[in-house]
Design a protein around this motif. Structure first.
Motif, PDB file in Angstrom:
ATOM      1  N   ARG A  76       3.026  12.859 -11.896  1.00 40.43           N
ATOM      2  CA  ARG A  76       3.535  14.071 -11.265  1.00 40.43           C
ATOM      3  C   ARG A  76       4.281  14.932 -12.248  1.00 40.43           C
ATOM      4  NH1 ARG A  76       5.318  11.934  -5.275  1.00 40.43           N
ATOM      5  NH2 ARG A  76       3.336  10.934  -4.885  1.00 40.43           N
TER       6      ARG A  76
ATOM      7  N   ALA B  59      -9.117   5.222  -1.879  1.00 46.01           N
ATOM      8  CA  ALA B  59      -7.798   5.667  -2.335  1.00 46.01           C
ATOM      9  C   ALA B  59      -6.785   4.529  -2.307  1.00 46.01           C
ATOM     10  CB  ALA B  59      -7.324   6.841  -1.483  1.00 46.01           C
ATOM     11  N   ASP B  60      -6.827   3.696  -1.254  1.00 44.75           N
ATOM     12  CA  ASP B  60      -5.863   2.594  -1.172  1.00 44.75           C
ATOM     13  C   ASP B  60      -6.141   1.513  -2.213  1.00 44.75           C
ATOM     14  OD1 ASP B  60      -4.300   3.651   0.785  1.00 44.75           O
ATOM     15  OD2 ASP B  60      -5.235   2.562   2.446  1.00 44.75           O
ATOM     16  N   ASP B  61      -7.418   1.288  -2.481  1.00 44.72           N
ATOM     17  CA  ASP B  61      -7.774   0.304  -3.509  1.00 44.72           C
ATOM     18  C   ASP B  61      -7.624   0.866  -4.913  1.00 44.72           C
ATOM     19  OD1 ASP B  61      -8.466  -1.457  -1.542  1.00 44.72           O
ATOM     20  OD2 ASP B  61     -10.605  -0.980  -1.601  1.00 44.72           O
ATOM     21  N   GLU B  62      -7.513   2.198  -4.987  1.00 47.59           N
ATOM     22  CA  GLU B  62      -7.427   2.881  -6.280  1.00 47.59           C
ATOM     23  C   GLU B  62      -8.669   2.593  -7.126  1.00 47.59           C
ATOM     24  OE1 GLU B  62      -3.624   1.425  -7.513  1.00 47.59           O
ATOM     25  OE2 GLU B  62      -2.713   2.139  -5.659  1.00 47.59           O
TER      26      GLU B  62
ATOM     27  N   PRO C 286      -9.586  -6.552  -2.635  1.00 46.51           N
ATOM     28  CA  PRO C 286      -9.159  -5.157  -2.830  1.00 46.51           C
ATOM     29  C   PRO C 286      -7.836  -4.940  -2.088  1.00 46.51           C
ATOM     30  CG  PRO C 286     -11.503  -5.245  -2.323  1.00 46.51           C
ATOM     31  CD  PRO C 286     -10.976  -6.640  -2.132  1.00 46.51           C
ATOM     32  N   ARG C 287      -6.930  -4.172  -2.692  1.00 47.97           N
ATOM     33  CA  ARG C 287      -5.579  -4.035  -2.145  1.00 47.97           C
ATOM     34  C   ARG C 287      -5.567  -3.595  -0.688  1.00 47.97           C
ATOM     35  NH1 ARG C 287      -1.386  -1.571  -6.160  1.00 47.97           N
ATOM     36  NH2 ARG C 287      -1.019  -0.365  -4.292  1.00 47.97           N
ATOM     37  N   SER C 288      -6.520  -2.755  -0.325  1.00 52.02           N
ATOM     38  CA  SER C 288      -6.517  -2.241   1.047  1.00 52.02           C
ATOM     39  C   SER C 288      -6.797  -3.345   2.056  1.00 52.02           C
ATOM     40  CB  SER C 288      -7.567  -1.133   1.197  1.00 52.02           C
ATOM     41  OG  SER C 288      -8.861  -1.679   1.044  1.00 52.02           O
TER      42      SER C 288
ATOM     43  N   LEU D  22       0.834  -1.204   0.000  1.00 49.72           N
ATOM     44  CA  LEU D  22       0.000   0.000   0.000  1.00 49.72           C
ATOM     45  C   LEU D  22       0.871   1.257   0.000  1.00 49.72           C
ATOM     46  CD1 LEU D  22      -2.990  -0.801   2.369  1.00 49.72           C
ATOM     47  CD2 LEU D  22      -2.774  -1.102  -0.092  1.00 49.72           C
TER      48      LEU D  22
ATOM     49  N   TYR E 297      -2.675   6.336 -11.580  1.00 45.07           N
ATOM     50  CA  TYR E 297      -1.896   7.357 -10.886  1.00 45.07           C
ATOM     51  C   TYR E 297      -1.806   8.630 -11.713  1.00 45.07           C
ATOM     52  CZ  TYR E 297      -0.542   3.405  -8.009  1.00 45.07           C
ATOM     53  OH  TYR E 297      -0.570   2.303  -7.197  1.00 45.07           O
TER      54      TYR E 297
ATOM     55  N   ARG F 230       2.325   6.495  -5.380  1.00 41.10           N
ATOM     56  CA  ARG F 230       1.892   6.619  -6.773  1.00 41.10           C
ATOM     57  C   ARG F 230       2.962   6.160  -7.759  1.00 41.10           C
ATOM     58  NH1 ARG F 230      -2.428   5.878  -4.595  1.00 41.10           N
ATOM     59  NH2 ARG F 230      -3.687   7.570  -3.811  1.00 41.10           N
TER      60      ARG F 230
ATOM     61  N   HIS G 216      -6.412  12.651  -4.362  1.00 42.64           N
ATOM     62  CA  HIS G 216      -5.683  11.486  -3.853  1.00 42.64           C
ATOM     63  C   HIS G 216      -4.513  11.106  -4.754  1.00 42.64           C
ATOM     64  CE1 HIS G 216      -8.953  10.685  -0.990  1.00 42.64           C
ATOM     65  NE2 HIS G 216      -9.770  11.011  -1.976  1.00 42.64           N
ATOM     66  N   GLY G 217      -4.179  11.985  -5.692  1.00 40.12           N
ATOM     67  CA  GLY G 217      -3.098  11.651  -6.621  1.00 40.12           C
ATOM     68  C   GLY G 217      -3.506  10.623  -7.657  1.00 40.12           C
ATOM     69  N   LEU G 218      -4.819  10.542  -7.910  1.00 35.54           N
ATOM     70  CA  LEU G 218      -5.342   9.537  -8.835  1.00 35.54           C
ATOM     71  C   LEU G 218      -6.110  10.203  -9.975  1.00 35.54           C
ATOM     72  CD1 LEU G 218      -6.653   7.090  -6.066  1.00 35.54           C
ATOM     73  CD2 LEU G 218      -4.651   6.721  -7.525  1.00 35.54           C
TER      74      LEU G 218
ATOM     75  N   ARG H 282     -11.619   1.604 -11.933  1.00 35.81           N
ATOM     76  CA  ARG H 282     -10.240   1.635 -11.470  1.00 35.81           C
ATOM     77  C   ARG H 282      -9.659   3.013 -11.766  1.00 35.81           C
ATOM     78  NH1 ARG H 282      -5.015  -2.247 -13.115  1.00 35.81           N
ATOM     79  NH2 ARG H 282      -3.472  -0.907 -12.116  1.00 35.81           N
TER      80      ARG H 282
END
Lengths: 456, 456
Positions: B217, B101-104, A339-341, A237, B214, A243, B124-126, B211
């Motif tokens: 940046r 956010a963690d699961d994106e 789910p990744r979380s 995570l 990212y 990112r 969330h940077g997504l 989904r």
């Protein structure tokens, strides 16, 4: 009227129709657990689309079930034989028909080995992205049938994402072409996507146009050892939060490390109770690797100072760990995704299950996409089958599936339902959804001759 | 028994059922050419899944056609009304239900505006990757219905690649959930993929789990001016040969540059006869941009020394060029895609067609995936419709479609077939393939009430 095997022999010639006991036994099963061992009536090794069409037509006329098969490397029983069926092997249709380097596409027969396509593509600086553990021996047709994943799909997608067009022999023997030769195309319904992952139950894939991706020129690999598995899962995570999209992010627990040590004489287990392997690639590989090293170290990992090349060897070990299971244990393994979380929670749940049911646990995970391959196991103490041990294993296994579903997961991330996982499908999919799929199946295959009892 | 509009008003309340002439006219069409103007019986603006189910059930009972609609930004007529239909607008169902956010991933109602989801994800940077030109006003539901593309899909995929799960109201009013909350999942048939791009003809999407990718940046943008369009198209292949995957690769010809100049007071046309805009992103953006500059310069481009920020403005100009067409011309435009290696040939074919049919041509292309938006046009000299000019335009247009198909292309890369492109679908897809799709449609919608006359 002779048997279906006689008829096929007379249509295709004896060289393409195998009927000896030894061959029938080899083609009766794939690499999945066998729940209902059945022998096929014959094995047809097709050499052309015409052969496939002729076989399907003959079977359709007699209502004989057909089980299509690539290399037989599936682990869900999608290629297990039905009683008296024809196993239709596509391994001889193994020509790469075209590599269009400028278009970044390839046209292949279904029996092309994944690694062979990758070798041919590499000459052009390209790759076929799906990389199941079996990539050295599995076929593109099999990859398509199961919508195969692999190590690098969090970044590069699963098989479906690399398939642009398909040639499919339908249940009546007719040939259908779906999809497009272009990267994008939205004319009509996405039948291509419907066939991908349908395990040969809707039609038999006899050709594919696939998209190739760029072979990364630079690869950086990081090995991060952790004092426990949960911290390692948290590292996954942390990389996500930074990112950074790695090409590979594999998680191995202590049991898996011990097994690798036993098999390869390494000393991984002495270095930590869990290993997170991260590979970045492409033009940003070095910068991404720097970020990954930093966030993993901050999360409690010992990020080794070994060279990228040494870490790459670890990835190879991981890649090849399947199929070399030790024979002195009972084991059951699965392929859930969460789910990744929920990775950390799920690993905790697995550990609790192992303890409650008094079984051992080892876990590897394609952690980048939450896809886990946990194995529950028990040492085999003598040659007598220990029924109690097997029961405990299966109870833990069933409970692990339920736990994944409760966390919003799926029973199968990449292996497919096949025959083996049908028993859990109803836990994930409610009856109306299953009913709709049965109706789709009926539409494509009204007589039900295509790989009956699989996938749905 | 009253009218369907009366019945829906009594079920849903008057605030959700609009019947005034002005509203009916607004909701009668989307942004596509109108071939068969029809007024709906009423417009339902649903506010919940219950509303959608009630509407579908009422329509099903009376066999009244239903036309689902997002923001109405489609350009193929997928949301054009049928005579006496109910237009079912989903714009009020515009809540972002969850961003994991963690699961994106994100869970959204269908009426969420693409840009709104992107704004929320950016915190969330997504990002939600699909970016059709209409992203500031189009809905996720509409993106799903058309499998929308955009500028950055060569790298980040089309809408289908970002959709994990769907909630769909079927033709009988029942609610179906397809797919999975995980990145990977292969349980059962890929019905999610079947609904994506089906233009509301198989079911009405009332929710989606998507989904997120990212948010890069770092972004580098390169503007390369060429003396002619064909050389610019060759530049696209050169970037591919260098095995760099840009996020954006847009190709504009002289006509398009002149139009931008006219609209924005720029002087692009004086700098070249064609412009290739390339944007790289991510950790490798700078290194990739260096390679791109080098190969484009080697291919005859004037790679401008302007800052990345200035070049980014050009991308914004390109992004926003749709919907600001000038009114003093007749024009027809399309959305074909060809294999990338045929870009140069196809542009040559377009130029030849423009000359033969005595019409003007301008072309923009999502060159990274071979998706072109050519426009044939003729100056409008007075207010009298020039039938001969229109005929010449349409002849050139039809010929341009045939030329794309002859090069292995598709009639629609990202806009969808809708109502407008049905006339060409038979050129791309043979009758057995179309027949199979009609049978799929019959299975999902036996009475044919869901968006009849569209998509297939």
């Amino acid at each position: 009227m002779g048997s279906i095997a006689d008829e096929l022999t007379s249509i295709l010639g004896p060289g393409k129709v195998l009927r000896d006991e030894a061959t029938l036994a080899v083609y009766a099963v794939d690499q999945a657990p066998v729940v209902d061992y059945r022998l096929p009536a014959a094995v047809v090794l097709a050499e052309s689309i015409d052969d496939v069409q002729a076989t399907v037509k003959a079977c359709a006329a007699r209502n004989v079930p057909l089980v299509p098969r690539g290399a037989g490397t599936g682990v869900s029983g999608g290629a297990h034989a039905s009683d008296g069926c024809i196993v239709l092997g596509l391994e001889r249709m193994n020509r790469i028909l075209k590599i269009n380097a400028d278009d970044e596409t390839a046209v292949v027969e279904p029996g092309v080995i994944n690694a062979d396509l990758n070798d041919a593509a590499a000459a052009h600086g390209l790759m076929f992205a799906p990389d199941p553990a079996s990539f050295r021996i599995s076929t593109i047709g099999g990859n398509v049938a199961t919508n195969a994943g692999g190590l690098r799909c969090a970044k590069y997608g699963v098989t479906r994402d690399s398939v642009l067009a398909l040639d499919v022999v339908l249940a009546d023997g007719s040939l259908l072409h779906t999809g497009h030769q272009t990267f994008k195309g939205v004319a009509g319904y996405d039948l291509t996507g419907l066939f991908v992952g349908s395990e040969g139950t809707l039609g038999i894939v006899v050709g594919a146009t696939v998209r190739l991706k760029y072979l990364p020129r630079e690869v950086h690999t990081i090995a991060a050892f952790y004092p426990d598995f949960r911290q390692a899962a948290a590292g996954v995570l942390a990389v996500g939060k930074a990112r950074v999209q790695p090409a590979i992010m594999e998680l191995l627990d202590g049991g898996s490390l011990a097994q690798l040590d036993e098999l390869h004489g390494s000393d991984l287990a002495s270095r930590g109770a869990a290993l997170l392997l991260v590979q970045t690639d492409g033009f940003g590989a070095a910068a991404e690797a720097d970020v990954v090293r930093k966030v993993l170290a901050a999360g409690g990992a010992v990020v080794t100072t070994e060279t990228s090349a040494e870490a790459e060897q670890l990835v190879e070990l991981r890649r090849n760990s399947r199929g070399v299971e030790v024979d002195d244990e009972y084991r059951v393994g699965e392929d859930v995704a969460v789910p990744r979380s929920r990775l950390v929670d799920y690993v905790a749940a697995l550990e609790a299950l192992a303890e409650v049911h008094d079984v051992s646990l080892k876990v590897v995970a394609h952690a980048g996409d939450g896809n886990l391959h946990p194995t529950f196991w028990i040492d085999r103490v003598n040659d007598v089958v220990d029924a109690g041990a097997l029961r405990r294993l299966n109870t833990a296994l069933d409970a692990s599936i339920v736990a994944a579903l409760e966390m919003g997961g799926t029973i199968t991330g990449e292996h497919g339902v096949g025959q083996y996982k049908l028993r859990w499908l109803g836990l994930e999919q409610p009856e109306p959804l299953r009913q709709l799929q049965r109706r789709v199946k009926d539409l494509f295959d009204p007589s039900g001759i295509l790989n009956p009892g699989k996938a749905i």
